[in-house]
Design a protein around this motif. Structure first.
Motif, short mmCIF file in Angstrom:
data_model
loop_
_atom_site.label_atom_id
_atom_site.label_comp_id
_atom_site.label_asym_id
_atom_site.label_seq_id
_atom_site.Cartn_x
_atom_site.Cartn_y
_atom_site.Cartn_z
N ALA A 355 0.81 -1.16 0.05
CA ALA A 355 -0.08 0.01 -0.17
C ALA A 355 0.91 1.37 -0.11
O ALA A 355 0.35 2.31 -0.72
CB ALA A 355 -0.93 0.20 1.16
N GLU A 356 1.77 1.13 0.47
CA GLU A 356 2.87 2.43 0.70
C GLU A 356 3.55 2.78 -0.43
O GLU A 356 3.61 3.78 -0.65
CB GLU A 356 3.87 2.24 1.77
N LEU A 357 3.87 1.79 -1.16
CA LEU A 357 4.58 2.08 -2.43
C LEU A 357 3.77 2.42 -3.69
O LEU A 357 3.94 3.30 -4.30
CB LEU A 357 5.16 0.69 -3.05
N MET A 358 2.40 1.85 -3.51
CA MET A 358 1.47 2.55 -4.36
C MET A 358 1.03 3.81 -3.88
O MET A 358 0.69 4.98 -4.79
CB MET A 358 0.05 1.57 -4.20
N ARG A 359 1.10 4.42 -2.70
CA ARG A 359 0.78 5.66 -2.28
C ARG A 359 1.76 6.86 -2.73
O ARG A 359 1.59 7.65 -3.19
CB ARG A 359 0.53 5.72 -0.73
N LEU A 360 3.06 6.37 -2.50
CA LEU A 360 4.16 7.13 -3.06
C LEU A 360 4.39 7.14 -4.42
O LEU A 360 4.57 8.23 -5.05
CB LEU A 360 5.53 6.55 -2.44
N LEU A 361 3.94 6.32 -5.04
CA LEU A 361 3.77 6.41 -6.66
C LEU A 361 2.72 7.15 -7.07
O LEU A 361 3.01 8.08 -7.98
CB LEU A 361 3.78 5.11 -7.28
N VAL A 362 1.49 7.01 -6.48
CA VAL A 362 0.29 7.44 -7.22
C VAL A 362 0.00 9.09 -6.61
O VAL A 362 -0.14 9.84 -7.23
CB VAL A 362 -0.99 6.84 -6.97
N ASP A 363 0.21 9.24 -5.05
CA ASP A 363 -0.24 10.20 -4.44
C ASP A 363 1.15 11.49 -4.68
O ASP A 363 0.68 12.48 -4.84
CB ASP A 363 -0.35 10.10 -3.12
N GLU A 364 2.37 10.74 -4.38
CA GLU A 364 3.26 11.49 -4.51
C GLU A 364 4.12 11.89 -5.53
O GLU A 364 4.59 12.99 -5.90
CB GLU A 364 4.52 10.99 -3.12
N ARG A 365 4.16 10.94 -6.46
CA ARG A 365 4.67 10.99 -7.66
C ARG A 365 3.75 11.16 -8.99
O ARG A 365 4.34 11.33 -10.14
CB ARG A 365 5.76 9.71 -7.94
#
Length: 835
Positions: A355-365
């Motif tokens: 979930a965190e990798l998805m958040r970093l890629l989708v929300d942050e990047r």
């Protein structure tokens, strides 16, 4: 070369650490020109300029610190070269683990740099004993057992095989608790391995990441585009990196173990402090720093469970942020992440990485969901270590919603995308429930094993049996949906630590017979087979084992006061205390044997020493009661003149890596007696067999593969198979006391009658009641087979040549269980990294 007058060196046997290691009238002036002399100068320079003392006033700890710093310097150039090579290389492995049970590093690093003799000679010239000062180093107890020790072995093997890697975890200020025994009861005390400066690590104060918790999520709908989400956290914690070099064999490559320490974003609320609330002003700091304070805080309370989840997310988030930052700096395009990084999740503790990798890629990047999912599922891999449902992590949805609201949204979305195709083509509600990430059978929980499985490129078990059972049990339905995702990678151990370092006598014997190649290639051990029947070699083999047993006997006497005979059969059970590992079965056999000896004192009995060691989880009350039972039985058995010289029982407190390094070379019999189908793999079984111990065990975990390697005649197998255990349970026989044998019934009766607890005859009633009402772990079911197999052990022990032959063949045939082999398999099959 000049050296100090040895009359100035006090005896090390009774030296107080606070006193100088020796006194001299003038500073050391070693000559120059040799490696030993250069190393002496390096140690003295560290003693002066880093420790801040001189030889005349240096304590043993001062000498340890100076030596460790000098050794670390020797690793630095190699570390810098390796870092440059790693950055230029095609792909790195990132090993995420909540535990790294690395133990002491001085001996390990000296051994891998091939500097042990040099350091010993250099220190001896300064009047200092290497063995004494390396005993000063505290064990870095950053793990509970096999999981953390495996991670340490894998990091060492990756460095030895020149696989570019980062290990990621938590820098706990207090590792697994220090165990003391008070009247036979386990007492947990803080493990303060960082009470003095750790000379191996580098604080990277400029390498800090924000890890956030709580708050709420804002939605930003957009016409014709996916809704954008913004997490507005309520709390921020800083993750500060501490790096430790992991030196590979012969120093050819050095990787990095990066551990995170939690710091408050604002260490002090100055307004509160100035208003007189001196304690409250530090509350935020205490809450933040609690994350990296203690390994496995108690989780009986809601606050304890929350802290565990905070720990898992903390190190997972910091590690992913670090990985993405490094990848962006070196390679730019995040779409190429799977080409340059492979993440291995060691059990479910870092499963939030999905979930965190998805958040970093989708929300942050700001990547599209499908692109991000493709990146994540090509990068992440998951190692499962357990089949027991209670050990497969589940987190309450309510806690996740409170602590990680954005991640819960992401998990819901992942789950919907996972279930939607199945819902469209199937009306099987039970199947949908079984494969859902959200478990709604008893409340609502997030299944972390399911999340890791769905988000992983590959999912692996850690022994052939364990992997087969994964496919048939806990992940049966997911395996059907994602065929081919589950693969096997049988665990391995690092021979550098568990042979070369732990057992120098055996290592010397092996190199004399097989040559230096055996140090580099565990497969070369197979050449030892030709000497298994050689009586002269058997004598030498027994001689080195005898030296190890004498050392263990001395340690036992020093720590427990119990005198044991080194010529007796040393029967070793060293594991975390758990009902499925069946220390209770072993203790009950001790009781039965004790009773048998007392009943027939004139019969010839094989002298046997039963040695237990292991810690019970602080909240695991039944396991702690088993420790008490072992100590109560020991007290009675060891003081009974009728059995004197024929049976002794010892429980060694505070089991850790360093203690294992003394016990394992001295073991004659290795207890690997878990209930079949419950031990994923085991690595203690491999370490003990490598050092010549014969295994008594069930067909469980890696015991099956050990039997295949060493031969059925060189291992003692007993008890039900995993299939027979399941049949036994389905038939209800585990609840049928009528099936108990007279010998087992008598052992139980002795305990129930207070024979070993005269001060409290009912002390162990709960253990007996559990066996009587529901023999979940087949203690009664396997007892008679275990007893009979132990008598086979006695028979073989009385034939020294036959026992030595089997012992030599165990050492010769377990080269396959090297962690180097395991890492090569990961590299080839999962990570796609050249080796």
């Amino acid at each position: 070369m000049e050296s100090f007058d040895q009359s100035l060196v006090p005896s090390s046997a009774h030296q107080d650490e606070a006193e100088p290691a020796y006194r001299a009238s003038e500073p050391a002036r070693p000559a120059s020109g040799t490696e030993t002399e250069a190393f002496q100068q390096a140690i003295l320079a560290k003693l002066t300029y880093d420790v801040g003392t001189d030889p005349a006033h240096a304590t043993d700890h001062d000498w340890f610190t100076a030596t460790a710093l000098a050794v670390r310097d020797r690793a630095m150039d190699r570390w810098m070269v390796s870092k440059g090579r790693n950055q230029a290389g095609d792909k790195q492995v990132c090993y995420f683990s909540l535990e790294f049970l690395i133990g002491r590093l001085l001996s390990d690093t000296l051994n891998n740099l091939r500097l042990t003799d040099c350091a010993r000679d250099a220190l001896a010239g300064l009047g200092v004993d290497l063995d004494r000062i390396r005993a000063i180093e505290p064990d870095a107890a950053l793990g509970n057992g096999g999981l953390g020790r495996l991670a340490a072995c894998f990091m060492e093997s990756m460095a030895s095989l020149e696989v570019p890697a980062y290990g990621y975890g938590i820098r706990y200020e207090h590792g697994l608790f220090r165990q003391e025994l008070r009247d036979g009861w386990q007492q947990e005390l803080p493990e303060d391995w960082l009470i003095r400066e750790n000379p191996w690590e580098f604080e990277r104060s400029d390498l800090v990441y924000r890890v956030t918790f709580g708050g709420f999520v804002e939605e930003f709908p957009a016409s014709g585009r996916p809704t954008r989400f913004a997490w507005k956290p309520a709390e921020t914690v800083q993750a500060v990196a501490f790096d430790t070099p992991v030196v590979g064999w012969r120093g050819r490559h050095v990787n990095t173990l990066r551990l995170w320490s939690a710091r408050a974003a604002e260490p002090l609320r100055l307004d509160a402090f100035n208003s007189g609330d001196h304690v409250g002003a530090l509350a935020d700091r205490a809450r933040a720093e609690a994350i990296s304070r203690v390994l496995y805080p108690g989780d009986e309370t809601e606050a304890g469970r929350e802290l565990r989840l905070r720990q898992e997310f903390f190190f997972t988030s910091a590690s992913l942020q670090d990985l993405l930052a490094r990848h962006t700096r070196l390679h730019g395009d995040l779409h190429t992440l799977p080409d340059h990084a492979a993440i291995q999740l060691n059990d479910t503790h870092p499963a939030l990485a999905v979930a965190e990798l998805m958040r970093l890629l989708v929300d942050e990047r700001h990547l599209a969901w499908d692109d991000a999912w493709a990146i994540a599922t090509r990068t992440l891999n998951y190692t499962n270590h357990t089949l027991m449902p209670e050990a497969l992590e589940r987190w309450p949805v309510s806690l996740m919603e409170q602590l990680l609201p954005r991640h819960l949204q992401i998990i819901y979305h992942i789950n919907w995308l996972h279930l939607e195709p199945l819902i469209r083509r199937s009306a099987d509600i039970e199947l949908i429930k079984a494969v859902s990430v959200i478990d709604e059978s008893q409340g609502r929980y997030v299944r972390m094993g399911h999340l890791a499985f769905i988000g992983a490129h590959k999912v692996n078990g850690v022994s052939a049996l364990h992997t087969d059972l994964m496919r048939q049990t806990v992940f049966r339905d997911l395996n059907a949906l994602y065929p081919g995702r589950i693969v096997n990678k049988t665990n391995g151990i690092t021979f550098r630590r568990w042979l070369h370092q732990a057992n120098p006598q055996l290592t010397q014997l092996l190199t004399q017979e097989l040559g230096e190649a055996v140090l580099d290639d565990p497969g070369a051990l197979i050449k030892l087979e030709r000497l298994a029947d050689d009586s002269a070699f058997q004598d030498r083999f027994r001689s080195q084992r005898s030296a190890s047993k004498i050392s263990l006997a001395k340690l036992v006497a020093d720590r427990t006061g119990v005198q044991i005979d080194p010529s007796a059969l040393f029967d070793i059970h060293i594991k975390r205390i758990h009902e499925y590992k069946r220390q209770l079965l072993n203790i009950l056999e001790v009781v039965a044997l004790y009773d048998a000896i007392r009943s027939e004192p004139g019969r010839h009995w094989v002298p046997r020493v039963k040695i237990f060691a292991g810690k019970a989880a602080a909240s695991y009350h039944r396991a702690k009661l088993i420790i008490k039972l072992a100590n109560d039985v020991a007290k009675i058995v060891n003081s009974d003149p009728v059995v004197a010289g024929r049976l002794k029982v010892v429980f060694l407190p505070n089991y850790n890596v360093s203690l294992a390094e003394t016990i394992i070379p001295a073991a004659d019999l290795s207890e690997q007696i878990s209930t079949a189908g419950m031990e994923a793999s085991g690595t203690g079984n491999m370490k003990l067999a490598l050092n010549g111990a014969l295994t008594i065990g069930t067909l469980d975990g890696a015991n099956i593969e050990i039997r295949e390697c060493v031969g059925e005649e060189n291992i003692f197998i007993f008890g039900m198979t995993a299939e027979e255990v399941e049949t036994y349970r389905k038939a209800g026989l585990h609840r049928d006391r009528a099936g108990w044998s007279a010998r087992f019934e008598n052992a139980i009766s002795l305990i129930s009658a207070g024979a070993f607890s005269p001060d409290d005859p009912h002390r162990f009633d709960s253990l007996i009641h559990a066996l009587s009402s529901d023999d979940t772990f087949m203690v009664a079911g396997d007892f008679d087979s275990y007893w009979a197999t132990q008598r086979r052990v006695d028979e073989l022990w009385q034939e020294p040549s036959a026992w030595s032959r089997a012992s030599v063949l165990n050492t010769a045939r377990v080269g396959w269980f090297s962690a180097d082999r395991t890492i090569r398999e990961y590299a080839d099959d999962i990570w796609k990294v050249p080796v």
